[in-house]
Design an enzyme around this catalytic site. Structure first.
Site, PDB file in Angstrom:
ATOM      1  N   LYS A  53       2.267   3.722   5.102  1.00 49.07           N
ATOM      2  CA  LYS A  53       1.060   3.129   4.505  1.00 49.07           C
ATOM      3  C   LYS A  53      -0.102   4.124   4.563  1.00 49.07           C
ATOM      4  CE  LYS A  53       2.503  -1.615   5.321  1.00 49.07           C
ATOM      5  NZ  LYS A  53       2.484  -2.832   6.120  1.00 49.07           N
ATOM      6  N   GLN A  97      -0.190  -5.094  11.301  1.00 53.31           N
ATOM      7  CA  GLN A  97       1.248  -4.937  11.067  1.00 53.31           C
ATOM      8  C   GLN A  97       2.032  -5.977  11.864  1.00 53.31           C
ATOM      9  OE1 GLN A  97       2.495  -2.926   8.765  1.00 53.31           O
ATOM     10  NE2 GLN A  97       4.622  -3.404   9.207  1.00 53.31           N
ATOM     11  N   ASP A 120      -3.284  -8.076   2.725  1.00 56.54           N
ATOM     12  CA  ASP A 120      -1.918  -8.583   2.887  1.00 56.54           C
ATOM     13  C   ASP A 120      -1.769  -9.946   2.224  1.00 56.54           C
ATOM     14  OD1 ASP A 120       0.127  -7.144   4.045  1.00 56.54           O
ATOM     15  OD2 ASP A 120      -0.534  -7.515   6.096  1.00 56.54           O
TER      16      ASP A 120
HETATM   17  N1  GUN Z   1       5.779  -6.201   8.336  1.00 58.15           N
HETATM   18  C1  GUN Z   1       6.715  -6.017   7.384  1.00 58.15           C
HETATM   19  N2  GUN Z   1       6.162  -6.058   6.152  1.00 58.15           N
HETATM   20  C2  GUN Z   1       4.838  -6.268   6.339  1.00 58.15           C
HETATM   21  C3  GUN Z   1       3.742  -6.419   5.435  1.00 58.15           C
HETATM   22  O1  GUN Z   1       3.861  -6.368   4.199  1.00 58.15           O
HETATM   23  N3  GUN Z   1       2.533  -6.638   6.021  1.00 58.15           N
HETATM   24  C4  GUN Z   1       2.366  -6.720   7.380  1.00 58.15           C
HETATM   25  N4  GUN Z   1       1.135  -6.941   7.848  1.00 58.15           N
HETATM   26  N5  GUN Z   1       3.372  -6.592   8.231  1.00 58.15           N
HETATM   27  C5  GUN Z   1       4.606  -6.367   7.707  1.00 58.15           C
END
Ligand code: GUN
Length: 281
Positions: A53, A97, A120
């Site tokens: 990311k 996350q 998100d």
């Molecule tokens: N863990 C796995 N995929 C994601 C996501 O798209 N966002 C977040 N915050 N955690 C994740």
């Protein structure tokens, strides 16, 4: 044989457009979009996701910052970090996350994210807007799935769409997005009876179960479009929720794992961060 939907190529195309727009805004306004990522614990998959990311942000010309907490961190520390990012005018998107270490309940932490920075799309506010049919920041993975389906030239309106999985991050928003596109939507989950029969009626199948090769060829109608959100490890190899080799012989279009949905999730995160950033002007 089916059309293989190339998530990597689509992702690269959209990221190039996002980068161009960010560069244009930088020259006009002197500012760039900013993303803050909070991670707690040692989950190795999470660490890789966060690294990707951050890398994607830099490649798109965005500012990014990540705050790491050890596995024993308390919820107050995470909330404090969120509140600081809420106040920071250089930050347009905040994400925590997931999964968090077991002792931390996301329901007690995520609601502190400013809903307009919730890139998100997990907040009650953003999910509520989607439910009402006026989406703002939509969950990244399902948003990416819609882009993938459209990129394959598939008409969604009027189709029977079956979503397998009912998580807040994928299944539920996925169903709402397909409904917005005028599909007739069914959500299946672990307690669904006759799951195979229901999936067999689908023109569009979105598999988000988290079980390797769960969707087999006998569940798929000839010519269906199959989107695989799964990311599982089987015998040391990455594989999806769909038995890809067999299903691709029946589907008219299918996403591979890796190289399908995965790259689109981060792309949609960049898109949401840019969207939030543009509200400043
Ligand atoms: N863990 C796995 N995929 C994601 C996501 O798209 N966002 C977040 N915050 N955690 C994740």
């Amino acid at each position: 044989m089916s059309y293989i939907i190339d998530g990597k190529a689509l992702s690269q195309k959209i990221r190039a457009e996002i980068k161009e727009e960010a560069a244009k805004l930088k020259s006009q306004k002197g500012k760039i979009p900013g993303l803050a990522v909070i991670i707690a614990g040692d989950d190795s998959a999470s660490k890789i996701y966060v690294k990707n990311k951050i890398l994607a942000c830099h490649e798109a010309g965005f500012f990014s910052v990540h705050k790491e907490f050890d596995a024993g961190a308390d919820k107050e520390a995470l909330i404090k970090a969120i509140l600081e990012f809420n106040r920071d005018d250089n930050i347009d998107g905040i994400l925590v996350q997931l999964p968090l270490p077991k002792h931390l309940n996301p329901d007690e932490i995520l609601p502190f994210i400013d809903v307009r920075k919730d890139v998100d799309g997990l907040s009650a506010f953003q999910q509520g807007l989607l439910l009402q049919g006026t989406p703002d920041l939509v969950s990244c993975t399902p948003n990416g799935v819609i882009e993938l389906i459209k990129s394959a030239g598939v008409e969604i309106a009027g189709k029977n769409a079956v979503v397998i999985g009912r998580s807040n991050m994928v299944g539920k928003p996925m169903a709402m997005l397909l409904l917005r596109e005028n599909a007739t939507v069914t959500i299946c989950h672990s307690k669904t009876k006759n799951l195979g029969e229901i999936v067999l009626s689908a023109d569009i199948v979105v598999a988000a179960i988290g079980r390797a090769k769960f969707i087999t060829a006998d569940m798929i109608k000839q010519g269906a479009v199959v989107i695989d959100v799964g990311m599982n490890r089987l015998d040391g190899k990455l594989c999806g929720d769909v038995d890809y080799d067999a299903v691709k012989e029946k589907a008219s279009a299918i996403t591979p794992v890796p190289g399908g949905v995965g790259p689109m999730t981060i792309t949609m995160l960049l898109a949401n961060t840019l969207k939030s950033f543009k509200r400043k002007f």
